[in-house]
Design a protein around this motif. Structure first.
Motif, short mmCIF file in Angstrom:
data_model
loop_
_atom_site.label_atom_id
_atom_site.label_comp_id
_atom_site.label_asym_id
_atom_site.label_seq_id
_atom_site.Cartn_x
_atom_site.Cartn_y
_atom_site.Cartn_z
N CYS A 1 100.31 66.24 -1.87
CA CYS A 1 101.06 67.23 -2.64
C CYS A 1 102.31 66.57 -3.23
CB CYS A 1 101.45 68.39 -1.73
SG CYS A 1 102.40 69.69 -2.57
N GLU A 2 102.87 67.17 -4.26
CA GLU A 2 104.11 66.64 -4.86
C GLU A 2 105.27 66.66 -3.87
OE1 GLU A 2 104.96 68.49 -8.58
OE2 GLU A 2 103.09 67.79 -9.48
N CYS A 3 105.20 67.53 -2.83
CA CYS A 3 106.27 67.58 -1.83
C CYS A 3 106.14 66.43 -0.82
CB CYS A 3 106.26 68.92 -1.10
SG CYS A 3 104.94 69.13 0.11
N GLU B 1 102.41 75.26 -2.43
CA GLU B 1 101.99 74.98 -3.81
C GLU B 1 100.47 74.94 -3.88
OE1 GLU B 1 102.76 74.46 -7.75
OE2 GLU B 1 104.34 74.57 -6.24
N CYS C 1 104.42 73.46 1.65
CA CYS C 1 105.26 74.15 0.67
C CYS C 1 104.58 75.34 0.01
CB CYS C 1 105.76 73.17 -0.39
SG CYS C 1 104.47 72.61 -1.53
#
Length: 87
Positions: free
Chosen positions: A44-46, A70, A68
């Motif tokens: 994930c981007e997190c 998302e 998160c």
């Protein structure tokens, strides 16, 4: 720079040694597949790698990050096509 000549080495193995080398080669191949899977693991981007996967539509799956929340649509062509360690 001097040129080195060809080196030839002959190795003779008994049947047990051949079987042992085949077993090692099989497991090294499985290890390489596992390391490749880790290198290509979805993230994930997190920065989290833990997610739930849901069937979203015929051509894609939805992945939801457990950290998160998302949500991402992932095309089917990015999903694995064979079981880990299979040949």
């Amino acid at each position: 720079m001097p040129r080195l000549g060809d080196i030839s080495i002959n190795l003779n193995f008994d049947e047990k040694s051949k079987l042992k080398l085949r077993a090692i080669a099989k497991h090294v191949g499985a290890l390489a597949d596992e390391l490749d899977r880790i290198d290509n693991l979805w993230q994930c981007e997190c920065g989290a790698i833990n997610y739930e996967e849901y069937h979203a539509e015929q051509k894609a799956y939805r992945r939801e990050c457990k950290s998160c929340g998302e949500s991402y649509l992932i095309p089917n062509d990015e999903l694995p096509t064979r079981l880990e360690g299979s040949e």
